[in-house]
Design a protein around this motif. Structure first.
Motif, mmCIF file in Angstrom:
data_model
loop_
_atom_site.group_PDB
_atom_site.id
_atom_site.type_symbol
_atom_site.label_atom_id
_atom_site.label_comp_id
_atom_site.label_asym_id
_atom_site.label_seq_id
_atom_site.Cartn_x
_atom_site.Cartn_y
_atom_site.Cartn_z
ATOM 1 N N LYS A 182 84.399 24.134 19.669
ATOM 2 C CA LYS A 182 84.920 22.872 20.211
ATOM 3 C C LYS A 182 83.922 21.730 20.063
ATOM 4 N N GLU A 183 82.668 21.958 20.407
ATOM 5 C CA GLU A 183 81.680 20.877 20.296
ATOM 6 C C GLU A 183 81.484 20.438 18.854
ATOM 7 N N ASN A 204 90.519 26.295 23.531
ATOM 8 C CA ASN A 204 89.079 26.086 23.641
ATOM 9 C C ASN A 204 88.376 27.176 22.853
ATOM 10 N N GLY A 205 87.082 27.044 22.695
ATOM 11 C CA GLY A 205 86.323 28.073 22.009
ATOM 12 C C GLY A 205 84.959 27.567 21.605
ATOM 13 N N SER A 206 84.243 28.434 20.936
ATOM 14 C CA SER A 206 82.848 28.149 20.600
ATOM 15 C C SER A 206 82.676 27.008 19.597
ATOM 16 N N GLU A 258 87.807 29.191 17.248
ATOM 17 C CA GLU A 258 86.823 30.118 16.699
ATOM 18 C C GLU A 258 86.935 30.116 15.174
#
Length: 170
Positions: A30-31, A26-28, A2
């Motif tokens: 990652k992409e 993981n988190g927003s 994040e």
């Protein structure tokens, strides 16, 4: 992954360094991080969320642990890395600077890519410094954050609270 954890600055910091980065979580972002890694041909492995019991092995497989967050409450991952004897780099941010003593139990840097890059270079180019920081970090955690010490502090707090309750109710 994040914005508060500042992972894009970390990716920019390792650009061109030849360093390999292991990313846990993981988190927003990652992409966006994966796209940046691909665009810049960085050596980054995204490990995702891992069971807690696997973290010491991951930490011990690295040369340096980095927490570039803009702020932290109580940075447990930093304390866990220090307990493993890892040389740690942390942003000189609230929550981190209260745990890491620069040049003594770890290395503090500004949360911008240039400062992170400089800290990474400083530690990766000096194995003796990494070893010493890791040893002192572990000693610091054992002294201040061991299960025994935390248990005693909680027991003391409960006794104090109970004592204050009986004083108030009398």
């Amino acid at each position: 992954l994040e914005a508060q954890k500042n992972p894009l600055a970390l990716l920019e910091a390792i650009k061109g360094s030849g360093a390999q980065l292991l990313v846990v979580g993981n988190g927003s972002l990652k992409e966006a991080m994966q796209a940046y890694v691909q665009e810049n041909n960085l050596d980054v492995q995204f490990l995702g969320n891992l069971p807690h019991r696997q973290l010491p092995d991951v930490i011990n497989s690295t040369d340096v642990f980095i927490l570039p967050s803009l702020y932290e409450g109580h940075p447990k991952t930093l304390i866990e890395a220090m307990s493993c004897g890892a040389a740690v780099i942390g942003a000189n941010s609230p929550g981190i600077r209260e745990i890491v003593r620069h040049g003594e139990t770890g290395w503090l840097c500004k949360p911008d890519p240039a400062s992170i890059r400089s800290a990474v270079h400083e530690l990766l180019s000096n194995q003796d410094l990494c070893n010493e920081l890791g040893k002192r970090a572990r000693d610091h955690v054992l002294e201040h954050y061991s299960l025994e010490r935390i248990g005693r502090m909680e027991a003391d707090l409960l006794r104090e609270t109970a004592l204050n309750q009986s004083v108030i109710s009398n």
